[in-house]
Design a protein around this motif. Structure first.
Motif, short mmCIF file in Angstrom:
data_model
loop_
_atom_site.label_atom_id
_atom_site.label_comp_id
_atom_site.label_asym_id
_atom_site.label_seq_id
_atom_site.Cartn_x
_atom_site.Cartn_y
_atom_site.Cartn_z
N LEU A 173 -67.27 -22.17 20.44
CA LEU A 173 -68.30 -21.16 20.19
C LEU A 173 -67.73 -19.81 19.79
O LEU A 173 -68.45 -18.98 19.25
N GLY A 174 -66.46 -19.56 20.05
CA GLY A 174 -65.87 -18.23 19.86
C GLY A 174 -66.07 -17.64 18.48
O GLY A 174 -66.59 -16.54 18.33
N LEU A 175 -65.66 -18.37 17.44
CA LEU A 175 -65.77 -17.81 16.09
C LEU A 175 -67.22 -17.72 15.62
O LEU A 175 -67.56 -16.82 14.85
N SER A 176 -68.08 -18.61 16.10
CA SER A 176 -69.49 -18.49 15.72
C SER A 176 -70.11 -17.25 16.36
O SER A 176 -70.96 -16.60 15.75
N ILE A 177 -69.67 -16.90 17.55
CA ILE A 177 -70.14 -15.66 18.19
C ILE A 177 -69.63 -14.45 17.43
O ILE A 177 -70.37 -13.49 17.19
N VAL A 178 -68.36 -14.48 17.02
CA VAL A 178 -67.80 -13.38 16.22
C VAL A 178 -68.59 -13.22 14.93
O VAL A 178 -68.93 -12.11 14.52
N ALA A 179 -68.91 -14.34 14.27
CA ALA A 179 -69.68 -14.28 13.02
C ALA A 179 -71.06 -13.69 13.26
O ALA A 179 -71.56 -12.90 12.45
N ALA A 180 -71.71 -14.03 14.39
CA ALA A 180 -73.03 -13.48 14.70
C ALA A 180 -72.95 -11.99 14.97
O ALA A 180 -73.83 -11.22 14.54
N ILE A 181 -71.90 -11.54 15.66
CA ILE A 181 -71.72 -10.11 15.91
C ILE A 181 -71.50 -9.37 14.60
O ILE A 181 -72.08 -8.30 14.36
N ALA A 182 -70.68 -9.94 13.72
CA ALA A 182 -70.44 -9.31 12.42
C ALA A 182 -71.74 -9.17 11.64
O ALA A 182 -72.03 -8.11 11.08
N THR A 183 -72.53 -10.21 11.61
CA THR A 183 -73.81 -10.17 10.90
C THR A 183 -74.74 -9.13 11.51
O THR A 183 -75.36 -8.34 10.79
N ALA A 184 -74.84 -9.10 12.83
CA ALA A 184 -75.74 -8.17 13.51
C ALA A 184 -75.38 -6.71 13.25
O ALA A 184 -76.25 -5.85 13.22
N HIS A 185 -74.09 -6.45 13.04
CA HIS A 185 -73.64 -5.07 12.83
C HIS A 185 -73.33 -4.75 11.37
O HIS A 185 -72.85 -3.66 11.06
N GLY A 186 -73.60 -5.69 10.48
CA GLY A 186 -73.33 -5.45 9.06
C GLY A 186 -71.85 -5.33 8.76
O GLY A 186 -71.45 -4.66 7.80
N ALA A 187 -71.01 -5.98 9.56
CA ALA A 187 -69.56 -5.89 9.39
C ALA A 187 -69.07 -6.95 8.40
O ALA A 187 -69.69 -8.00 8.23
N ASP A 188 -67.95 -6.65 7.76
CA ASP A 188 -67.28 -7.62 6.91
C ASP A 188 -66.36 -8.45 7.79
O ASP A 188 -65.55 -7.91 8.56
N LEU A 189 -66.47 -9.77 7.71
CA LEU A 189 -65.65 -10.69 8.50
C LEU A 189 -64.76 -11.48 7.57
O LEU A 189 -65.24 -12.07 6.61
N THR A 190 -63.46 -11.47 7.85
CA THR A 190 -62.50 -12.26 7.09
C THR A 190 -61.73 -13.12 8.07
O THR A 190 -61.19 -12.61 9.05
N VAL A 191 -61.71 -14.41 7.83
CA VAL A 191 -60.96 -15.35 8.66
C VAL A 191 -60.02 -16.11 7.75
O VAL A 191 -60.47 -16.77 6.80
N THR A 192 -58.72 -16.01 8.01
CA THR A 192 -57.74 -16.68 7.17
C THR A 192 -56.69 -17.38 8.03
O THR A 192 -56.30 -16.87 9.08
N PRO A 193 -56.23 -18.54 7.58
CA PRO A 193 -55.14 -19.19 8.28
C PRO A 193 -53.86 -18.35 8.13
O PRO A 193 -53.64 -17.74 7.09
N ARG A 194 -53.06 -18.30 9.20
CA ARG A 194 -51.78 -17.60 9.11
C ARG A 194 -50.82 -18.43 8.28
O ARG A 194 -50.83 -19.66 8.34
N LEU A 195 -49.99 -17.77 7.49
CA LEU A 195 -49.07 -18.46 6.60
C LEU A 195 -47.93 -19.14 7.36
O LEU A 195 -47.42 -20.16 6.92
N THR A 196 -47.51 -18.55 8.47
CA THR A 196 -46.44 -19.15 9.27
C THR A 196 -46.85 -19.16 10.73
O THR A 196 -47.54 -18.24 11.20
N GLY A 197 -46.48 -20.17 11.45
CA GLY A 197 -46.75 -20.23 12.88
C GLY A 197 -48.11 -20.76 13.25
O GLY A 197 -48.47 -20.79 14.42
N GLY A 198 -48.91 -21.19 12.28
CA GLY A 198 -50.23 -21.72 12.57
C GLY A 198 -51.18 -20.64 13.06
O GLY A 198 -50.86 -19.46 13.12
N GLY A 199 -52.39 -21.05 13.43
CA GLY A 199 -53.38 -20.12 13.94
C GLY A 199 -54.16 -19.43 12.84
O GLY A 199 -54.08 -19.79 11.67
N LEU A 200 -54.89 -18.42 13.25
CA LEU A 200 -55.78 -17.69 12.34
C LEU A 200 -55.60 -16.19 12.49
O LEU A 200 -55.15 -15.70 13.52
#
Length: 121
Positions: free
Chosen positions: A64-91
């Protein structure tokens, strides 16, 4: 991910408050990122980029974590960028909020500029 690392930076970008959170973890293919913004979706295991993996224990989370972040971004009119890290995995997750009202803009301008460490890219 147990034993992983999380980096958090906050600051301003052209007078807009911004927050960046990055972590190490499983490698996430770029085409799987949009799915992870939906509720109950979790990172893919290698070779299984489009299905959520089964929970293996009580500490796995519900996806649920990233979906909650996306909802917060939408509610506040924020720009959300999610990208995979190039090294070491993760986001790397970056929120940039709209410019504040004039009465708050001077406070935001006093924040240090957002500095994304090389490890976050």
């Amino acid at each position: 991910m147990p034993g992983g690392t999380v980096w958090v930076t906050a600051g301003s970008d052209d007078g807009r408050a911004c927050l960046t959170v990055a972590n190490t973890g499983a490698e996430i293919p770029p085409e799987a990122v949009s799915r992870l913004l939906l509720p109950f979706q979790r990172g893919a295991e290698a070779g299984d980029a489009f299905r959520s993996r089964p929970r293996s224990g009580p500490d796995d989370g519900l996806g649920l974590g990233l979906s909650i972040v996306a909802a917060i971004a939408t509610a506040h009119g924020a720009d959300l960028t999610v990208t995979p890290r190039l090294t070491g995995g993760g986001l790397t997750v970056r929120l940039v909020f709209p410019e504040p009202p004039a009465e708050l803009s001077s406070a935001v301008e006093k924040l240090p500029a957002a500095d994304v460490a090389p490890a976050l890219t």
